[in-house]
Design a protein around this motif. Structure first.
Motif, PDB file in Angstrom:
ATOM      1  N   LEU A 217     129.602 145.571  12.880  1.00  0.00           N
ATOM      2  CA  LEU A 217     128.540 145.297  13.843  1.00  0.00           C
ATOM      3  C   LEU A 217     127.309 146.145  13.557  1.00  0.00           C
ATOM      4  O   LEU A 217     127.425 147.332  13.195  1.00  0.00           O
TER       5      LEU A 217
ATOM      6  N   ASN B 216     123.670 147.199  15.340  1.00  0.00           N
ATOM      7  CA  ASN B 216     122.930 147.225  16.617  1.00  0.00           C
ATOM      8  C   ASN B 216     123.615 146.363  17.684  1.00  0.00           C
ATOM      9  O   ASN B 216     122.955 145.638  18.451  1.00  0.00           O
ATOM     10  N   GLY B 217     124.944 146.455  17.703  1.00  0.00           N
ATOM     11  CA  GLY B 217     125.727 145.766  18.723  1.00  0.00           C
ATOM     12  C   GLY B 217     126.034 144.311  18.427  1.00  0.00           C
ATOM     13  O   GLY B 217     126.759 143.667  19.200  1.00  0.00           O
ATOM     14  N   LYS B 218     125.510 143.763  17.331  1.00  0.00           N
ATOM     15  CA  LYS B 218     125.746 142.360  17.000  1.00  0.00           C
ATOM     16  C   LYS B 218     126.640 142.247  15.758  1.00  0.00           C
ATOM     17  O   LYS B 218     126.473 143.001  14.789  1.00  0.00           O
TER      18      LYS B 218
ATOM     19  N   LYS C  24     128.010 141.343  12.299  1.00  0.00           N
ATOM     20  CA  LYS C  24     127.358 141.009  11.031  1.00  0.00           C
ATOM     21  C   LYS C  24     128.320 140.371  10.031  1.00  0.00           C
ATOM     22  O   LYS C  24     127.941 139.481   9.278  1.00  0.00           O
TER      23      LYS C  24
END
Length: 249
Positions: free
Chosen positions: A141, A143-145, A147
């Motif tokens: 992840l 920045n919290g998202k 990948k």
């Protein structure tokens, strides 16, 4: 003449000193991760120039000399107190730049080879488990998202980093039936033209000395030329007064 030759000799002496200063030892981590978990094994290798009389290596941990003289420094079953900076030097190499090693406690750790990358660099990340226990359904992840997702644990590679790749990273996965996340780390992407990317001071000094040496040699050459021309200009052909011998009168 001597007034010009003396500065040239001094520059040559300084030039030799700079060349000697270019010989700097280098510490390499094997494996190359700067973050490890307790009980991992790590080898630090010192690359430097040795003399025939002295093939020993001096190692420093957090600026303190440690009693180890081999070129390879092996840390078996690392502990938190092994964290810190490591430097080395050899008989014919100056002290290396510091290399930071961080030892953590936990089940899962996101590993990186360094903290600061330049644009275009390849970034390698690894979701590492304690004692290399199997990890499944791994997600990286940024920045919290999410990948990248791997059904079986695998390294995550960013082939060419950009500014957008800066930020916070962590990974999560299943160890047995437990869903575990690593702590976050921050990775920065720098500008290749930033001051930190410029050549080291000793390389700049080296180039300046080369330029200065060339200028002095040029001055010496033209000074000698002017001296020769002046000698020719000051030379006057002697005048001879001929007198007749008595028998020629």
């Amino acid at each position: 003449m001597w007034q010009l030759i003396l500065p040239t000799a001094l520059v040559l002496t300084a030039f030799s000193g700079v060349r000697a200063g270019l010989q700097k030892a280098v510490v390499i981590l094997d494996p190359e991760w700067v973050r490890v978990l307790e009980e991992d094994n790590v080898t630090l290798r010192c690359q430097g120039t040795f003399s025939p009389e002295d093939n020993s290596t001096k190692w420093f941990h957090n600026q303190s000399l440690i009693s180890h003289q081999d070129a390879n420094y092996f840390i078996k079953s690392a502990r938190v107190n092994n964290s810190g900076t490591y430097r080395c030097k050899t008989a014919l190499s100056t002290l290396s730049d510091p290399v930071q090693l961080d030892v953590h406690i936990g089940w899962l750790l996101l590993q990186t080879t360094k903290w600061l990358f330049q644009e275009g660099d390849s970034i390698q990340l690894r979701c590492h488990s304690w004692k290399n226990k199997p990890v499944n359904k791994v997600t990286y992840l940024h920045n919290g998202k999410g990948k990248k997702y791997f059904h079986k644990n695998s390294e995550y590679c960013i082939p060419k980093a950009t500014y957008n790749d800066s930020g916070s990273y962590f990974c999560r996965g299943l160890i047995g039936q437990k869903n575990i996340s690593s702590a976050s780390i921050h990775i920065s992407i720098g500008d290749p033209m930033s001051p930190s990317s410029f050549p080291p001071w000793h390389q700049i000094t080296f180039c300046l000395l080369i330029g200065l040496l060339f200028a002095i040699d040029t001055m010496l050459y033209f000074s000698m030329q002017r001296g020769l021309q002046s000698s020719v200009a000051d030379y006057e052909e002697p005048k001879f007064h001929w007198s007749k011998e008595p028998q020629d009168k």
